[in-house]
Design a protein around this motif. Structure first.
Motif, PDB file in Angstrom:
ATOM      1  N   VAL A  15      -4.847  -3.402   9.544  1.00  0.00           N
ATOM      2  CA  VAL A  15      -6.024  -4.240   9.837  1.00  0.00           C
ATOM      3  C   VAL A  15      -5.717  -5.298  10.894  1.00  0.00           C
ATOM      4  N   LYS A  17      -5.784  -7.484  14.781  1.00  0.00           N
ATOM      5  CA  LYS A  17      -4.822  -7.602  15.881  1.00  0.00           C
ATOM      6  C   LYS A  17      -4.146  -8.961  15.790  1.00  0.00           C
ATOM      7  N   TRP A  38      -7.580  -1.001  12.399  1.00  0.00           N
ATOM      8  CA  TRP A  38      -8.940  -1.290  11.948  1.00  0.00           C
ATOM      9  C   TRP A  38      -9.298  -2.660  12.530  1.00  0.00           C
ATOM     10  N   LEU A  39     -10.089  -2.634  13.604  1.00  0.00           N
ATOM     11  CA  LEU A  39     -10.435  -3.876  14.292  1.00  0.00           C
ATOM     12  C   LEU A  39     -11.894  -4.218  14.039  1.00  0.00           C
ATOM     13  N   LYS A  78      -5.581 -13.843   7.026  1.00  0.00           N
ATOM     14  CA  LYS A  78      -5.587 -15.154   6.394  1.00  0.00           C
ATOM     15  C   LYS A  78      -6.151 -14.987   4.980  1.00  0.00           C
ATOM     16  N   ALA A  79      -5.677 -15.835   4.060  1.00  0.00           N
ATOM     17  CA  ALA A  79      -6.047 -15.672   2.651  1.00  0.00           C
ATOM     18  C   ALA A  79      -7.572 -15.636   2.462  1.00  0.00           C
ATOM     19  N   ASP A  81      -9.752 -14.417   4.338  1.00  0.00           N
ATOM     20  CA  ASP A  81     -10.331 -13.159   4.822  1.00  0.00           C
ATOM     21  C   ASP A  81      -9.973 -11.965   3.937  1.00  0.00           C
ATOM     22  N   CYS A  85     -12.329  -8.661   3.638  1.00  0.00           N
ATOM     23  CA  CYS A  85     -11.764  -7.538   4.382  1.00  0.00           C
ATOM     24  C   CYS A  85     -11.682  -6.297   3.487  1.00  0.00           C
ATOM     25  N   GLN A  88     -15.072  -4.846   2.815  1.00  0.00           N
ATOM     26  CA  GLN A  88     -15.589  -4.156   4.006  1.00  0.00           C
ATOM     27  C   GLN A  88     -14.891  -2.806   4.200  1.00  0.00           C
ATOM     28  N   SER A 102      -0.864  -8.877   2.511  1.00  0.00           N
ATOM     29  CA  SER A 102       0.103  -9.936   2.790  1.00  0.00           C
ATOM     30  C   SER A 102      -0.620 -11.165   3.314  1.00  0.00           C
ATOM     31  N   HIS A 103      -0.453 -12.275   2.636  1.00  0.00           N
ATOM     32  CA  HIS A 103      -0.983 -13.549   3.165  1.00  0.00           C
ATOM     33  C   HIS A 103      -0.245 -14.694   2.496  1.00  0.00           C
ATOM     34  N   ASN A 104      -0.389 -15.881   3.073  1.00  0.00           N
ATOM     35  CA  ASN A 104       0.171 -17.068   2.434  1.00  0.00           C
ATOM     36  C   ASN A 104      -0.799 -17.582   1.381  1.00  0.00           C
ATOM     37  N   GLU A 273      -5.710 -22.472   5.627  1.00  0.00           N
ATOM     38  CA  GLU A 273      -5.598 -21.808   4.321  1.00  0.00           C
ATOM     39  C   GLU A 273      -5.462 -22.839   3.184  1.00  0.00           C
TER      40      GLU A 273
HETATM   41  N1  LIG Z   1       2.293 -15.426  11.800  1.00  0.00           N
HETATM   42  C1  LIG Z   1       3.360 -15.688  11.054  1.00  0.00           C
HETATM   43  O1  LIG Z   1       4.466 -15.940  11.584  1.00  0.00           O
HETATM   44  C2  LIG Z   1       3.275 -15.638   9.542  1.00  0.00           C
HETATM   45  C3  LIG Z   1       4.478 -15.654   8.799  1.00  0.00           C
HETATM   46  C4  LIG Z   1       4.422 -15.559   7.411  1.00  0.00           C
HETATM   47  C5  LIG Z   1       3.183 -15.493   6.776  1.00  0.00           C
HETATM   48  N2  LIG Z   1       2.034 -15.502   7.519  1.00  0.00           N
HETATM   49  C6  LIG Z   1       0.758 -15.391   6.796  1.00  0.00           C
HETATM   50  O2  LIG Z   1       0.304 -14.052   6.964  1.00  0.00           O
HETATM   51  C7  LIG Z   1      -1.135 -14.021   7.001  1.00  0.00           C
HETATM   52  C8  LIG Z   1      -1.573 -13.415   8.334  1.00  0.00           C
HETATM   53  O3  LIG Z   1      -1.079 -14.283   9.357  1.00  0.00           O
HETATM   54  P1  LIG Z   1      -1.239 -13.977  10.902  1.00  0.00           P
HETATM   55  O4  LIG Z   1      -0.478 -15.045  11.606  1.00  0.00           O
HETATM   56  O5  LIG Z   1      -0.939 -12.554  11.169  1.00  0.00           O
HETATM   57  O6  LIG Z   1      -2.818 -14.244  11.058  1.00  0.00           O
HETATM   58  P2  LIG Z   1      -3.755 -13.890  12.283  1.00  0.00           P
HETATM   59  O7  LIG Z   1      -2.935 -13.869  13.537  1.00  0.00           O
HETATM   60  O8  LIG Z   1      -4.937 -14.773  12.180  1.00  0.00           O
HETATM   61  O9  LIG Z   1      -4.175 -12.374  11.994  1.00  0.00           O
HETATM   62  C9  LIG Z   1      -5.157 -11.966  11.107  1.00  0.00           C
HETATM   63  C10 LIG Z   1      -5.975 -10.933  11.848  1.00  0.00           C
HETATM   64  O10 LIG Z   1      -6.776 -10.228  10.910  1.00  0.00           O
HETATM   65  C11 LIG Z   1      -8.051 -10.049  11.513  1.00  0.00           C
HETATM   66  N3  LIG Z   1      -9.042  -9.768  10.480  1.00  0.00           N
HETATM   67  C12 LIG Z   1      -9.377 -10.510   9.407  1.00  0.00           C
HETATM   68  N4  LIG Z   1     -10.337  -9.891   8.693  1.00  0.00           N
HETATM   69  C13 LIG Z   1     -10.605  -8.738   9.341  1.00  0.00           C
HETATM   70  C14 LIG Z   1     -11.523  -7.678   9.119  1.00  0.00           C
HETATM   71  N5  LIG Z   1     -12.341  -7.679   8.066  1.00  0.00           N
HETATM   72  N6  LIG Z   1     -11.547  -6.651   9.991  1.00  0.00           N
HETATM   73  C15 LIG Z   1     -10.736  -6.621  11.070  1.00  0.00           C
HETATM   74  N7  LIG Z   1      -9.850  -7.601  11.342  1.00  0.00           N
HETATM   75  C16 LIG Z   1      -9.798  -8.657  10.486  1.00  0.00           C
HETATM   76  C17 LIG Z   1      -8.285 -11.343  12.247  1.00  0.00           C
HETATM   77  O11 LIG Z   1      -9.320 -11.210  13.167  1.00  0.00           O
HETATM   78  P3  LIG Z   1     -10.117 -12.520  13.703  1.00  0.00           P
HETATM   79  O12 LIG Z   1      -9.117 -13.297  14.515  1.00  0.00           O
HETATM   80  O13 LIG Z   1     -11.217 -11.909  14.491  1.00  0.00           O
HETATM   81  O14 LIG Z   1     -10.562 -13.267  12.490  1.00  0.00           O
HETATM   82  C18 LIG Z   1      -6.911 -11.552  12.887  1.00  0.00           C
HETATM   83  O15 LIG Z   1      -6.794 -10.809  14.071  1.00  0.00           O
HETATM   84  C19 LIG Z   1      -1.572 -15.498   6.826  1.00  0.00           C
HETATM   85  O16 LIG Z   1      -1.800 -15.746   5.467  1.00  0.00           O
HETATM   86  C20 LIG Z   1      -0.359 -16.293   7.294  1.00  0.00           C
HETATM   87  O17 LIG Z   1      -0.301 -17.589   6.716  1.00  0.00           O
HETATM   88  C21 LIG Z   1       2.055 -15.566   8.895  1.00  0.00           C
END
Ligand SMILES: NC(=O)c1ccc[n+]([C@@H]2O[C@H](COP(=O)([O-])OP(=O)(O)OC[C@H]3O[C@@H](n4cnc5c(N)ncnc54)[C@H](OP(=O)(O)O)[C@@H]3O)[C@@H](O)[C@H]2O)c1
Length: 307
Positions: A15, A17, A38-39, A78-79, A81, A85, A88, A102-104, A273
């Motif tokens: 799911v 990008k 799945w975008l 994000k938690a 979403d 998600c 959907q 996976s989320h925080n 979050e």
């Molecule tokens: N990044 C890190 O280094 C890291 C490390 C450890 C833990 N985490 C945790 O892991 C989780 C994800 O983090 P992330 O940094 O990867 O977040 P992110 O960059 O915001 O990625 C989430 C992606 O999912 C997409 N999305 C959400 N709902 C969707 C749906 N129904 N259909 C299609 N796409 C959907 C979002 O699209 P939109 O932007 O259009 O909403 C966004 O592109 C969070 O809880 C974060 O706290 C992150």
């Protein structure tokens, strides 16, 4: 890739990008796994991924075909979403799909389990790998694997089938070292301790993680820590306090120059979050009849600051 590897490869729906989803997609594709995304808007995606060693790899992903039911889905969002998600995506999931979330933060799993069908399996993965994305019109979609870490995974739905799933090794290569645990909740409560102390405080005061070692934060950190330990014990996840306090100090020191994810979200004007971190802590306290004034104050201060 050999014929044997070709034959065994798994077919993943990943799911979004976002940073962790794309990191997983790129790392899995690198091992020959079949990955479709799945975008929100179905489209092909070219990604330039910078590895932790600074090398740049190019990846290309096709969109998940709507006519195909997914048997293996990786969802790092994000938690807030997570439930929308999965709701959907439900029409796209096979009756026996395996969903890795996976989320925080915490607080999504009860509703998500209710949204799944009886034979669909839910797994939860928590990771310390770091990644971020950048979109630049001239360079396309860029992903940076900013920090190497480790991951832990556990099954949320009752373990009625094989103990070690067939995709475990490839996922371990992608986000490893990967540990499979029987009960993931204690790990999530340990991680929540770090998240609910570091994230809201650094985001509220707009400071990097290392600032929390300054004496001006000492009394607040100690109060939040004591309240958290009281709550975790009441919830059935007692913390080993000396070790937990040392671990907190270590994270603050090891990530001294980092901006927490909540601070990054706040600075970028994105939703945070908070409700699944401090908000979850407060709702658990409410459920268990505990008062947590320091967390309550912090939550109110964050809301007042416009989180
Ligand atoms: N990044 C890190 O280094 C890291 C490390 C450890 C833990 N985490 C945790 O892991 C989780 C994800 O983090 P992330 O940094 O990867 O977040 P992110 O960059 O915001 O990625 C989430 C992606 O999912 C997409 N999305 C959400 N709902 C969707 C749906 N129904 N259909 C299609 N796409 C959907 C979002 O699209 P939109 O932007 O259009 O909403 C966004 O592109 C969070 O809880 C974060 O706290 C992150």
């Amino acid at each position: 890739m050999t014929d044997a590897q070709q034959h065994k490869r798994n077919d993943w729906l990943v799911v979004g990008k976002g940073a962790i989803g794309l990191l997983t997609a790129c790392q899995l594709q690198q091992q020959g796994e079949l990955i479709r995304l799945w975008l929100r808007q179905p489209t092909e995606l070219q990604v330039a991924m910078t590895t932790v060693r600074g090398a740049v790899r190019r990846h290309h992903f096709a969109p998940w075909p709507k006519t195909q039911a997914a048997r293996l889905a990786f969802i790092a969002v994000k938690a807030y979403d997570a439930l929308p998600c999965i709701q959907q995506l439900q029409t796209q999931l096979a009756e026996d799909a395996c969903v890795i979330l996976s989320h925080n933060g915490l607080g999504t799993l009860t509703n998500i389990q209710a949204a799944l069908k009886p034979r669909q399996q839910l797994w939860f993965l928590t990771t310390t790998h770091g990644a971020y994305t950048q979109s630049d019109c001239s360079k396309g979609h860029q992903l940076v694997h900013s920090g190497s870490g480790s991951s832990v995974i556990g099954k949320i739905t009752p373990a009625d089938s094989e103990a070690v799933p067939g995709w475990f090794d490839v996922l371990g290569q992608a986000l490893g070292p990967l540990t499979l645990v029987e009960r993931i909740q204690p790990c999530l409560w340990q991680k929540l301790l770090i998240n609910c102390l570091i994230n809201p405080l650094t985001a509220l005061h707009q400071v990097p993680n290392g600032a929390l070692a300054e004496t001006r934060f000492e009394a607040t950190l100690k109060k939040l820590f004591a309240e958290y330990c009281q709550l975790a014990a009441a919830a059935g996840y007692p913390q080993q306090e000396t070790a937990a306090w040392q671990q907190l100090q270590q994270v603050i020191s090891n990530t001294a120059s980092n901006r927490s994810s909540m601070l990054q979200d706040r600075l970028a004007g994105r939703k945070t979050e908070l409700d699944f971190i401090t908000g979850f802590v407060l709702s658990e306290a409410d459920r268990l009849g505990l008062a947590l004034p320091a967390h309550q104050q912090l939550y109110q201060d964050c809301l007042a600051a416009g989180f």
